[in-house]
Design an enzyme around this catalytic site. Sequence first.
Site, mmCIF file in Angstrom:
data_model
loop_
_atom_site.group_PDB
_atom_site.id
_atom_site.type_symbol
_atom_site.label_atom_id
_atom_site.label_comp_id
_atom_site.label_asym_id
_atom_site.label_seq_id
_atom_site.Cartn_x
_atom_site.Cartn_y
_atom_site.Cartn_z
ATOM 1 N N ASN A 150 0.859 -1.038 -0.043
ATOM 2 C CA ASN A 150 0.151 -0.195 0.011
ATOM 3 C C ASN A 150 0.880 1.464 0.038
ATOM 4 O OD1 ASN A 150 0.826 -0.564 2.872
ATOM 5 N ND2 ASN A 150 -1.074 0.281 3.410
ATOM 6 N N CYS A 282 -3.022 1.342 6.853
ATOM 7 C CA CYS A 282 -3.295 0.919 8.244
ATOM 8 C C CYS A 282 -3.717 1.983 9.138
ATOM 9 C CB CYS A 282 -2.261 0.050 8.731
ATOM 10 S SG CYS A 282 -0.712 1.041 8.770
HETATM 11 C C1 UN1 Z 1 -0.105 7.252 6.648
HETATM 12 O O1 UN1 Z 1 -0.960 7.326 7.146
HETATM 13 O O2 UN1 Z 1 0.492 8.386 6.508
HETATM 14 O O3 UN1 Z 1 0.618 0.827 6.150
HETATM 15 C C2 UN1 Z 1 1.087 6.258 6.768
HETATM 16 C C3 UN1 Z 1 0.268 1.821 6.545
HETATM 17 C C4 UN1 Z 1 0.965 2.602 7.385
HETATM 18 C C5 UN1 Z 1 1.394 3.944 6.887
HETATM 19 C C6 UN1 Z 1 0.427 5.102 6.954
HETATM 20 N N1 UN1 Z 1 2.141 1.789 7.701
HETATM 21 O O4 UN1 Z 1 -0.839 2.064 6.165
#
Ligand code: UN1
Length: 483
Positions: A150, A282
């Site tokens: 992602n 996430c």
């Molecule tokens: C963000 O919200 O800017 O895998 C980063 C993910 C997280 C990174 C989010 N480790 O969505």
Amino acid sequence: MSRTITSVVGGSPVTGGSTHTDVNPSDLADVVLEHGEADVAVAQQAVAAAAQAFPTWSRTTPWQRSEVLDKAGSEVLARADELGDLLAREEGKTLPEARGEVVRAGQILKYFAGAVLQPHGHQLDSVRPGVDVSVTREPIGVVSVITPWNFPIAIPAWKIAPALAFGNTVVFKPAELVPGSAWELVDILNRSGLPEGALNLVLGRGSSVGPTLTTDAAVNAVTFTGSVATGRLILDAPAPLGRKVQLELGGKNPLVIVDDADLALAVECLVQGGFGSTGQRCTASSFAVATDSIHDRLVEAVQERLGRWSVGDARTPGIDMGPVVDPSQLRQNQHYLDVARREGGEVLGGELVELDTEGHYMSPALVLGTSAGDTINREEVFGPVVSVVRVADYAEALAVANSSAMNLSAGICTTDLATAAHFRRNSRAGMVMVNLPTAGVDFHVPFGGRGDSSYGPREQGFAAIDFFTTSKTAYTLPGSPRN
Ligand code: UN1
């Protein structure tokens, strides 16, 4: 003919073996790349190459390492449009999101180019006369970096940059779906002056190369971002006792919206936080917790906003949301909507969308009328699905927010300073956002959650040194104590 990219071990491409075709989730007729698939032997060679490069790289000066990262950061920034286009094409986030992610990767490389030049140790007097004590930071050795699809360039950058900055060597396995951005990052770093083998790329399936990268005796540390289930496997795998593990896993992130919230701002926080990057973060604001007297106004305003929300090819200018990354993620999203309906929820939107090109499109989904304990509010969907739960008041909202098992990021929309301060102090999440979406973080400060969401030292910013170095305490008696 599309381009073929390969794993890179000891600075050289790994040829031979089977290849895998990578398609554009916005247009399945568009082949982005072919990539050679690494097997266990390639993974073992990559670990051996990293181990062999460690004595050389770990003895470079901070300035040499800083220069490599700074040069790489400059190239990433200079090529932001081109790399952003590749990222949008292979992953499906919109062009502005993809370009923004590339810029973030460049900034991370530059940040660690600076961070490695900062003082990190302590020199102090011993409690014993005449003895000096120093506490220094040393690299750990070979670090396996395993990243999700992602954030195809930012997450690799925020693991690889501190690993290299502090003198470690790296074996990097990106997610199968996004090898292109990963390959470019490795190519840029290798051309920026890394010695052979300091950074190795393994393009292979986790089920085949994963165990080597996580349990080989020559691997000193594993940093992983991905699912809770895979994180658990890594943690529980039989491996040398000294191996360090850092896990960034799922999130079920509550966004509390209380009666006194600025409604327009709350709607933007929820819509951008929940549906930005197709909800595939996430940190996504997938779980809105609204107090009784704002709930209906909020739902109405979000629906109105989603009426103007466009879904399309990730590279079409002006669209709000690209496709879902692949068929299995699309099935998972639809499955969770079915579960929500079965548990008594009402689902607005969330339909499959057909466009001119065949892609994994769905409209944003709003789930209403469930309770905090229902599946949709406990498990991570990882798609454009936001559930809104009604609670009586702020006290109940806080309790519901804190009941999340994956406490990564929690937000609150309020115009009341005392409520904001109370939430900031009493939230049990690793990151707290006030009048902001739960997603979207800075690169110079720690990142991570609590509960099932994270394991080990925090990532990013000034916290990264904790995982990517080990501390040494040295006692020295310079000679006989004179007086
Ligand atoms: C963000 O919200 O800017 O895998 C980063 C993910 C997280 C990174 C989010 N480790 O969505």
